[in-house]
Design a protein around this motif. Structure first.
Motif, PDB file in Angstrom:
ATOM      1  N   LEU A 112       0.833  -1.208   0.000  1.00 53.59           N
ATOM      2  CA  LEU A 112       0.000   0.000   0.000  1.00 53.59           C
ATOM      3  C   LEU A 112       0.865   1.255   0.000  1.00 53.59           C
ATOM      4  CD1 LEU A 112      -2.878  -0.902   2.500  1.00 53.59           C
ATOM      5  CD2 LEU A 112      -3.053  -0.601   0.027  1.00 53.59           C
ATOM      6  N   LEU A 113       1.960   1.235   0.753  1.00 52.99           N
ATOM      7  CA  LEU A 113       2.850   2.389   0.786  1.00 52.99           C
ATOM      8  C   LEU A 113       3.477   2.634  -0.580  1.00 52.99           C
ATOM      9  CD1 LEU A 113       4.420   4.595   2.280  1.00 52.99           C
ATOM     10  CD2 LEU A 113       6.100   2.854   2.916  1.00 52.99           C
ATOM     11  N   PHE A 114       4.063   1.599  -1.181  1.00 52.31           N
ATOM     12  CA  PHE A 114       4.731   1.758  -2.471  1.00 52.31           C
ATOM     13  C   PHE A 114       3.734   2.090  -3.590  1.00 52.31           C
ATOM     14  CE2 PHE A 114       8.149  -0.673  -0.361  1.00 52.31           C
ATOM     15  CZ  PHE A 114       9.223   0.139  -0.680  1.00 52.31           C
ATOM     16  N   CYS A 115       2.583   1.443  -3.572  1.00 50.00           N
ATOM     17  CA  CYS A 115       1.588   1.693  -4.628  1.00 50.00           C
ATOM     18  C   CYS A 115       1.023   3.103  -4.534  1.00 50.00           C
ATOM     19  CB  CYS A 115       0.464   0.665  -4.532  1.00 50.00           C
ATOM     20  SG  CYS A 115       0.930  -1.013  -5.022  1.00 50.00           S
ATOM     21  N   SER A 116       0.807   3.580  -3.312  1.00 52.25           N
ATOM     22  CA  SER A 116       0.291   4.945  -3.162  1.00 52.25           C
ATOM     23  C   SER A 116       1.327   5.973  -3.596  1.00 52.25           C
ATOM     24  CB  SER A 116      -0.126   5.187  -1.713  1.00 52.25           C
ATOM     25  OG  SER A 116       0.964   5.010  -0.827  1.00 52.25           O
ATOM     26  N   LEU A 117       2.611   5.748  -3.283  1.00 51.85           N
ATOM     27  CA  LEU A 117       3.660   6.667  -3.722  1.00 51.85           C
ATOM     28  C   LEU A 117       3.780   6.679  -5.242  1.00 51.85           C
ATOM     29  CD1 LEU A 117       6.423   5.904  -1.057  1.00 51.85           C
ATOM     30  CD2 LEU A 117       5.200   8.068  -1.348  1.00 51.85           C
ATOM     31  N   ALA A 118       3.772   5.491  -5.858  1.00 52.32           N
ATOM     32  CA  ALA A 118       3.888   5.423  -7.308  1.00 52.32           C
ATOM     33  C   ALA A 118       2.649   5.992  -7.988  1.00 52.32           C
ATOM     34  CB  ALA A 118       4.111   3.966  -7.738  1.00 52.32           C
ATOM     35  N   ALA A 147       2.818   9.738  -7.846  1.00 46.64           N
ATOM     36  CA  ALA A 147       3.805  10.280  -8.794  1.00 46.64           C
ATOM     37  C   ALA A 147       3.252  10.267 -10.217  1.00 46.64           C
ATOM     38  CB  ALA A 147       5.094   9.466  -8.714  1.00 46.64           C
ATOM     39  N   PHE A 148       2.623   9.171 -10.621  1.00 48.99           N
ATOM     40  CA  PHE A 148       2.068   9.085 -11.973  1.00 48.99           C
ATOM     41  C   PHE A 148       0.906  10.051 -12.174  1.00 48.99           C
ATOM     42  CE2 PHE A 148       4.025   4.753 -12.375  1.00 48.99           C
ATOM     43  CZ  PHE A 148       4.734   5.011 -13.536  1.00 48.99           C
ATOM     44  N   ALA A 149       0.172  10.346 -11.112  1.00 47.59           N
ATOM     45  CA  ALA A 149      -1.012  11.196 -11.249  1.00 47.59           C
ATOM     46  C   ALA A 149      -0.683  12.686 -11.191  1.00 47.59           C
ATOM     47  CB  ALA A 149      -2.024  10.852 -10.151  1.00 47.59           C
ATOM     48  N   LYS A 150       0.309  13.084 -10.375  1.00 49.10           N
ATOM     49  CA  LYS A 150       0.471  14.502 -10.074  1.00 49.10           C
ATOM     50  C   LYS A 150       1.802  15.114 -10.516  1.00 49.10           C
ATOM     51  CE  LYS A 150      -3.539  15.050  -8.247  1.00 49.10           C
ATOM     52  NZ  LYS A 150      -4.543  15.887  -8.952  1.00 49.10           N
ATOM     53  N   TYR A 151       2.743  14.308 -10.961  1.00 49.33           N
ATOM     54  CA  TYR A 151       4.030  14.866 -11.373  1.00 49.33           C
ATOM     55  C   TYR A 151       4.221  14.705 -12.877  1.00 49.33           C
ATOM     56  CZ  TYR A 151       5.395  15.245  -6.480  1.00 49.33           C
ATOM     57  OH  TYR A 151       5.452  15.593  -5.155  1.00 49.33           O
ATOM     58  N   ARG A 152       4.943  15.662 -13.442  1.00 50.60           N
ATOM     59  CA  ARG A 152       5.287  15.609 -14.867  1.00 50.60           C
ATOM     60  C   ARG A 152       6.785  15.357 -14.997  1.00 50.60           C
ATOM     61  NH1 ARG A 152       2.012  20.846 -17.400  1.00 50.60           N
ATOM     62  NH2 ARG A 152      -0.122  20.139 -16.839  1.00 50.60           N
ATOM     63  N   PHE A 153       7.128  14.308 -15.697  1.00 55.30           N
ATOM     64  CA  PHE A 153       8.530  14.003 -15.939  1.00 55.30           C
ATOM     65  C   PHE A 153       8.644  13.272 -17.271  1.00 55.30           C
ATOM     66  CE2 PHE A 153       6.617  10.813 -13.193  1.00 55.30           C
ATOM     67  CZ  PHE A 153       6.896   9.624 -13.840  1.00 55.30           C
ATOM     68  N   ILE A 204      -0.779   0.114  -8.305  1.00 58.46           N
ATOM     69  CA  ILE A 204      -0.318   1.420  -8.795  1.00 58.46           C
ATOM     70  C   ILE A 204      -1.397   2.076  -9.648  1.00 58.46           C
ATOM     71  CG2 ILE A 204       1.358   2.548 -10.309  1.00 58.46           C
ATOM     72  CD1 ILE A 204       3.389   0.432  -9.401  1.00 58.46           C
ATOM     73  N   PHE A 205      -2.008   1.309 -10.540  1.00 56.40           N
ATOM     74  CA  PHE A 205      -3.087   1.841 -11.376  1.00 56.40           C
ATOM     75  C   PHE A 205      -4.272   2.263 -10.511  1.00 56.40           C
ATOM     76  CE2 PHE A 205      -7.101   0.929 -13.589  1.00 56.40           C
ATOM     77  CZ  PHE A 205      -7.022   1.867 -14.611  1.00 56.40           C
ATOM     78  N   PHE A 206      -4.614   1.457  -9.534  1.00 56.25           N
ATOM     79  CA  PHE A 206      -5.745   1.747  -8.643  1.00 56.25           C
ATOM     80  C   PHE A 206      -5.520   3.058  -7.904  1.00 56.25           C
ATOM     81  CE2 PHE A 206      -8.394   1.149  -4.891  1.00 56.25           C
ATOM     82  CZ  PHE A 206      -9.537   0.556  -5.409  1.00 56.25           C
ATOM     83  N   MET A 207      -4.331   3.228  -7.337  1.00 53.97           N
ATOM     84  CA  MET A 207      -4.030   4.445  -6.598  1.00 53.97           C
ATOM     85  C   MET A 207      -3.919   5.663  -7.506  1.00 53.97           C
ATOM     86  SD  MET A 207      -4.030   4.093  -3.387  1.00 53.97           S
ATOM     87  CE  MET A 207      -3.968   2.868  -2.080  1.00 53.97           C
ATOM     88  N   ARG A 208      -3.425   5.460  -8.708  1.00 49.80           N
ATOM     89  CA  ARG A 208      -3.319   6.584  -9.643  1.00 49.80           C
ATOM     90  C   ARG A 208      -4.698   7.162  -9.946  1.00 49.80           C
ATOM     91  NH1 ARG A 208      -4.267   7.217 -14.959  1.00 49.80           N
ATOM     92  NH2 ARG A 208      -3.073   8.819 -16.089  1.00 49.80           N
ATOM     93  N   GLN A 209      -5.710   6.291 -10.088  1.00 48.90           N
ATOM     94  CA  GLN A 209      -7.052   6.779 -10.377  1.00 48.90           C
ATOM     95  C   GLN A 209      -7.583   7.628  -9.229  1.00 48.90           C
ATOM     96  OE1 GLN A 209      -6.331   5.812 -13.495  1.00 48.90           O
ATOM     97  NE2 GLN A 209      -8.561   5.827 -13.695  1.00 48.90           N
ATOM     98  N   TYR A 210      -7.302   7.258  -8.015  1.00 52.24           N
ATOM     99  CA  TYR A 210      -7.743   8.042  -6.863  1.00 52.24           C
ATOM    100  C   TYR A 210      -6.982   9.361  -6.779  1.00 52.24           C
ATOM    101  CZ  TYR A 210     -10.936   4.867  -4.477  1.00 52.24           C
ATOM    102  OH  TYR A 210     -12.020   4.102  -4.120  1.00 52.24           O
ATOM    103  N   CYS A 211      -5.656   9.285  -6.930  1.00 51.65           N
ATOM    104  CA  CYS A 211      -4.845  10.506  -6.807  1.00 51.65           C
ATOM    105  C   CYS A 211      -5.179  11.516  -7.904  1.00 51.65           C
ATOM    106  CB  CYS A 211      -3.365  10.145  -6.850  1.00 51.65           C
ATOM    107  SG  CYS A 211      -2.772   9.222  -5.411  1.00 51.65           S
TER     108      CYS A 211
END
Length: 284
Positions: A95-101, A104-110, A162-169
């Motif tokens: 949960l920690l790693f998936c929420s961090l990833a 990052a995928f949802a809110k940062y541009r790189f 990671i995909f699940f958390m990205r949708q929430y973030c």
């Protein structure tokens, strides 16, 4: 008069429809619950009563010694603790790693973010069996054979999580983050104080999914874990089988030990699970 008669007929039709739907759901529920009933009933039977014809629905004598045999002579107390420790540790760290990833995928541009995310999603199409041999070689060189971390590490960066958390973030307004940055909040502090409180339902839903998945995991633990002291419940249940004299009464009792914690968790957190899945579908 005619309108009143039409209303009465419509209400009668709705009542019949609701009654039929209730009966249908009751029948489907009974059919669904019957395997659990048979499992719990057989766990308290003597082995000679399990396969008799006609079947014995309820045991004439409750054989609690089936569970005593498991926990005293078969070391299922340690094995159950292994499964609980492994599943809980994996769930919390994942949960920690998936929420961090996902954040990052949802809110940062790189550079290369979209391509990297495509690779993450593409990894979902790779069967786990195809990666077992290289993973085993890697973990053997890292001396992680017969080690709990050898089971936990492959699922820490879970692609689905990671995909699940990205949708929430993605649904969290950027204005909240900008306001936090203006107030001098660091990126880690912003994640802890703003992002995490908005992910409670996501943590509940994904946590249950990951816990159940790891609790029922059989193939990879059976490859990595060798000693009985490190076995999980699914591996230990398979080890109970014997080609000459399979103790089905012990297998039934062990299956109850394996199923009961999952039933309790789902019953306690069913609202959070349903809420998290619905919110994720809407936000996605």
């Amino acid at each position: 008069m005619k309108s009143a008669a039409k209303r009465a007929s419509r209400s009668g039709e709705k009542g019949l429809t609701a009654g039929a739907a209730f009966v249908l759901m009751a029948v489907v529920s009974l059919i669904t619950l019957f395997p659990l009933f048979w499992l719990f009933s057989s766990s308290l039977k003597d082995i000679s009563q399990i396969f008799v014809n006609p079947p014995i629905w309820l045991p004439t004598t409750l054989h609690w010694e089936n569970f005593t045999e498991l926990f005293v002579n078969r070391k299922f107390g340690i094995i159950t603790w292994n499964s609980l420790l492994l599943s809980t540790t994996m769930t919390i760290t994942a949960l920690l790693f998936c929420s961090l990833a996902g954040f990052a995928f949802a809110k940062y541009r790189f550079r290369g973010k979209d391509i990297l995310f495509v690779f993450v999603l593409a990894s979902l199409m790779i069967p786990h069996e195809a990666t077992m041999v290289p993973l085993f070689v890697i973990y053997k060189n890292l001396h992680l054979i017969d080690n709990i971390w050898g089971v936990i590490l492959p699922d820490l960066a879970n692609a689905f999580g990671i995909f699940f958390m990205r949708q929430y973030c993605s649904s969290i307004p950027d204005e909240m983050m900008e306001a936090a940055r203006i107030d001098g909040c660091s990126e880690i502090g912003m994640f802890r104080r703003i992002i995490l409180p908005n992910l409670k339902s996501a943590f509940a839903a994904l946590g249950i999914i990951l816990f159940v998945k790891q609790w029922n995991n059989f193939l990879w633990p059976s490859v990595i874990l060798r000693s009985q002291e490190h076995m999980t419940l699914s591996v230990a249940l398979k080890a109970l089988e014997d080609s000459n004299n399979t103790p089905y009464h012990l297998i039934m009792a062990g299956s109850v030990v394996s199923v009961l914690p999952l039933l309790i968790i789902v019953l306690i957190f069913q609202r959070q699970l349903i809420s998290g899945m619905i919110d994720g579908a809407i936000k996605g």
